[in-house]
Design a protein around this motif. Sequence first.
Motif, PDB file in Angstrom:
ATOM      1  N   ARG A 153       0.853  -1.188   0.000  1.00  0.00           N
ATOM      2  CA  ARG A 153       0.000   0.000   0.000  1.00  0.00           C
ATOM      3  C   ARG A 153       0.889   1.238   0.000  1.00  0.00           C
ATOM      4  O   ARG A 153       1.829   1.336   0.782  1.00  0.00           O
ATOM      5  N   LEU A 154       0.577   2.178  -0.894  1.00  0.00           N
ATOM      6  CA  LEU A 154       1.395   3.377  -1.097  1.00  0.00           C
ATOM      7  C   LEU A 154       0.630   4.611  -0.650  1.00  0.00           C
ATOM      8  O   LEU A 154      -0.546   4.778  -0.985  1.00  0.00           O
ATOM      9  N   PHE A 155       1.333   5.482   0.100  1.00  0.00           N
ATOM     10  CA  PHE A 155       0.780   6.798   0.410  1.00  0.00           C
ATOM     11  C   PHE A 155       1.792   7.844  -0.033  1.00  0.00           C
ATOM     12  O   PHE A 155       2.990   7.733   0.260  1.00  0.00           O
ATOM     13  N   ILE A 156       1.288   8.875  -0.739  1.00  0.00           N
ATOM     14  CA  ILE A 156       2.143   9.928  -1.284  1.00  0.00           C
ATOM     15  C   ILE A 156       1.811  11.245  -0.606  1.00  0.00           C
ATOM     16  O   ILE A 156       0.667  11.710  -0.652  1.00  0.00           O
ATOM     17  N   LEU A 157       2.805  11.839   0.020  1.00  0.00           N
ATOM     18  CA  LEU A 157       2.638  13.166   0.614  1.00  0.00           C
ATOM     19  C   LEU A 157       3.065  14.203  -0.427  1.00  0.00           C
ATOM     20  O   LEU A 157       4.250  14.418  -0.650  1.00  0.00           O
ATOM     21  N   GLY A 158       2.060  14.782  -1.087  1.00  0.00           N
ATOM     22  CA  GLY A 158       2.324  15.778  -2.112  1.00  0.00           C
ATOM     23  C   GLY A 158       2.313  15.195  -3.507  1.00  0.00           C
ATOM     24  O   GLY A 158       3.342  14.750  -4.006  1.00  0.00           O
ATOM     25  N   LEU A 159       1.134  15.203  -4.151  1.00  0.00           N
ATOM     26  CA  LEU A 159       1.009  14.622  -5.486  1.00  0.00           C
ATOM     27  C   LEU A 159       1.407  15.645  -6.546  1.00  0.00           C
ATOM     28  O   LEU A 159       0.588  16.153  -7.302  1.00  0.00           O
ATOM     29  N   HIS A 207      -6.567  12.940  -0.305  1.00  0.00           N
ATOM     30  CA  HIS A 207      -6.780  13.486   1.027  1.00  0.00           C
ATOM     31  C   HIS A 207      -6.296  14.931   1.056  1.00  0.00           C
ATOM     32  O   HIS A 207      -5.228  15.235   0.506  1.00  0.00           O
ATOM     33  N   PRO A 208      -7.037  15.819   1.712  1.00  0.00           N
ATOM     34  CA  PRO A 208      -6.576  17.210   1.803  1.00  0.00           C
ATOM     35  C   PRO A 208      -5.457  17.350   2.827  1.00  0.00           C
ATOM     36  O   PRO A 208      -5.486  16.737   3.887  1.00  0.00           O
ATOM     37  N   ALA A 217      -8.664  10.418   8.714  1.00  0.00           N
ATOM     38  CA  ALA A 217      -8.576   9.477   7.602  1.00  0.00           C
ATOM     39  C   ALA A 217      -7.179   9.481   6.994  1.00  0.00           C
ATOM     40  O   ALA A 217      -6.640   8.429   6.624  1.00  0.00           O
ATOM     41  N   THR A 218      -6.582  10.670   6.902  1.00  0.00           N
ATOM     42  CA  THR A 218      -5.232  10.765   6.352  1.00  0.00           C
ATOM     43  C   THR A 218      -4.237  10.056   7.258  1.00  0.00           C
ATOM     44  O   THR A 218      -3.377   9.288   6.795  1.00  0.00           O
ATOM     45  N   VAL A 219      -4.347  10.305   8.541  1.00  0.00           N
ATOM     46  CA  VAL A 219      -3.461   9.656   9.508  1.00  0.00           C
ATOM     47  C   VAL A 219      -3.617   8.139   9.432  1.00  0.00           C
ATOM     48  O   VAL A 219      -2.633   7.391   9.469  1.00  0.00           O
ATOM     49  N   GLY A 220      -4.859   7.673   9.298  1.00  0.00           N
ATOM     50  CA  GLY A 220      -5.106   6.241   9.219  1.00  0.00           C
ATOM     51  C   GLY A 220      -4.476   5.604   7.998  1.00  0.00           C
ATOM     52  O   GLY A 220      -3.901   4.512   8.086  1.00  0.00           O
ATOM     53  N   ARG A 221      -4.578   6.285   6.859  1.00  0.00           N
ATOM     54  CA  ARG A 221      -3.991   5.732   5.628  1.00  0.00           C
ATOM     55  C   ARG A 221      -2.465   5.683   5.711  1.00  0.00           C
ATOM     56  O   ARG A 221      -1.840   4.725   5.235  1.00  0.00           O
ATOM     57  N   ILE A 222      -1.862   6.694   6.318  1.00  0.00           N
ATOM     58  CA  ILE A 222      -0.410   6.669   6.483  1.00  0.00           C
ATOM     59  C   ILE A 222      -0.008   5.534   7.418  1.00  0.00           C
ATOM     60  O   ILE A 222       0.987   4.841   7.190  1.00  0.00           O
ATOM     61  N   SER A 223      -0.795   5.327   8.457  1.00  0.00           N
ATOM     62  CA  SER A 223      -0.508   4.232   9.396  1.00  0.00           C
ATOM     63  C   SER A 223      -0.521   2.879   8.696  1.00  0.00           C
ATOM     64  O   SER A 223       0.271   1.985   9.026  1.00  0.00           O
ATOM     65  N   ASP A 224      -1.417   2.729   7.730  1.00  0.00           N
ATOM     66  CA  ASP A 224      -1.558   1.450   7.025  1.00  0.00           C
ATOM     67  C   ASP A 224      -0.572   1.273   5.881  1.00  0.00           C
ATOM     68  O   ASP A 224      -0.427   0.166   5.354  1.00  0.00           O
ATOM     69  N   ALA A 225       0.092   2.346   5.465  1.00  0.00           N
ATOM     70  CA  ALA A 225       0.931   2.295   4.262  1.00  0.00           C
ATOM     71  C   ALA A 225       2.193   1.479   4.486  1.00  0.00           C
ATOM     72  O   ALA A 225       2.825   1.542   5.539  1.00  0.00           O
ATOM     73  N   ASP A 226       2.560   0.722   3.459  1.00  0.00           N
ATOM     74  CA  ASP A 226       3.837  -0.002   3.459  1.00  0.00           C
ATOM     75  C   ASP A 226       4.954   0.866   2.881  1.00  0.00           C
ATOM     76  O   ASP A 226       6.130   0.671   3.196  1.00  0.00           O
ATOM     77  N   VAL A 232       2.547   9.161  14.003  1.00  0.00           N
ATOM     78  CA  VAL A 232       2.334   7.968  13.190  1.00  0.00           C
ATOM     79  C   VAL A 232       3.646   7.485  12.575  1.00  0.00           C
ATOM     80  O   VAL A 232       3.872   6.283  12.418  1.00  0.00           O
ATOM     81  N   LEU A 233       4.548   8.403  12.268  1.00  0.00           N
ATOM     82  CA  LEU A 233       5.848   8.008  11.720  1.00  0.00           C
ATOM     83  C   LEU A 233       6.662   7.245  12.755  1.00  0.00           C
ATOM     84  O   LEU A 233       7.381   6.302  12.433  1.00  0.00           O
TER      85      LEU A 233
END
Length: 282
Positions: free
Chosen positions: A2-8, A45-46, A55-64, A86-87
């Motif tokens: 699972r990927l999360f991108i900070l700043g698309l 996510h905004p 929701a944003t925090v949750g997705r980052i927590s789940d990201a690989d 979360v980091l």
Amino acid sequence: MRLFILGLGYSARHFVRRFGGTFSHVAGTVRDPAKRDDIAGVELHPFSGTDPDRATVGRISDADVLLISIPPGIAGDPAIAAFADVLAAGRRKIVYLSTIGVYGDHAGAWVDESTPPQAALDRARMRVAAEQAWTDAARSDVAILRLAGIYGPGRNALVTLRAGTARRIIKPGQVFNRIHVDDIASAIMAAVRHQNGGTWNVCDDEPAPPQDVIAYAAQLMGVAAPAEEPFETAEMSTMARSFYASSARVANAKMKREFGVTLAHPTYRHGLDALWRAGEGR
């Protein structure tokens, strides 16, 4: 994964288009999701730098895998400040997109990852601080990718020539380093798969004077290149002029050796040739 991108941003969006299918889920932040309908297949996510939603925090927590392309500010890296808890709580692969600007001016000499940063500009010093902050904040391997000047679809000398905004600023001895966004995407994917953290330069094989790139693009288009303008007398913004304060040839051997990356566009000529064939600048 699972990927999360900070700043698309530009490079991150291109990475998703190239490699998004590698991940089981892709999410990322933009300032206003309602205004970004050009990013298909990404859960938006905004995030404007402060007060992230749950929701944003949750997705980052789940990201690989966490890919960061948000630039730092005077107060530091906004993502670290917002997501410190979360980091610190989990382990994941982190890829941070930095800049070769951290090396500063070397009068055109070659530099590599063993060269200590000597940034004189505030924005470069902030990048150095952000690199260290991500290394310190994460509990997992952090890959720092120092990107050269980025070009690609919609963002290249062919486009600026067609728009009439290209200039040939001449500063003797000045060279810039470049990288096609396709090769950035390949380097990011290689960093994700690489087992260890570290720092890698992401640039092509041929640092070159900026006026040469414009001249080659004009040749492809069959148009006259803009007239040369001496750097000393050219009208330029303070920001544009500041880019000419540093001149260095940045080596990419470590990226090739440790990532196994073969550049699709090893020089600006290869990149512009491909963009011209794809219809850029028409």
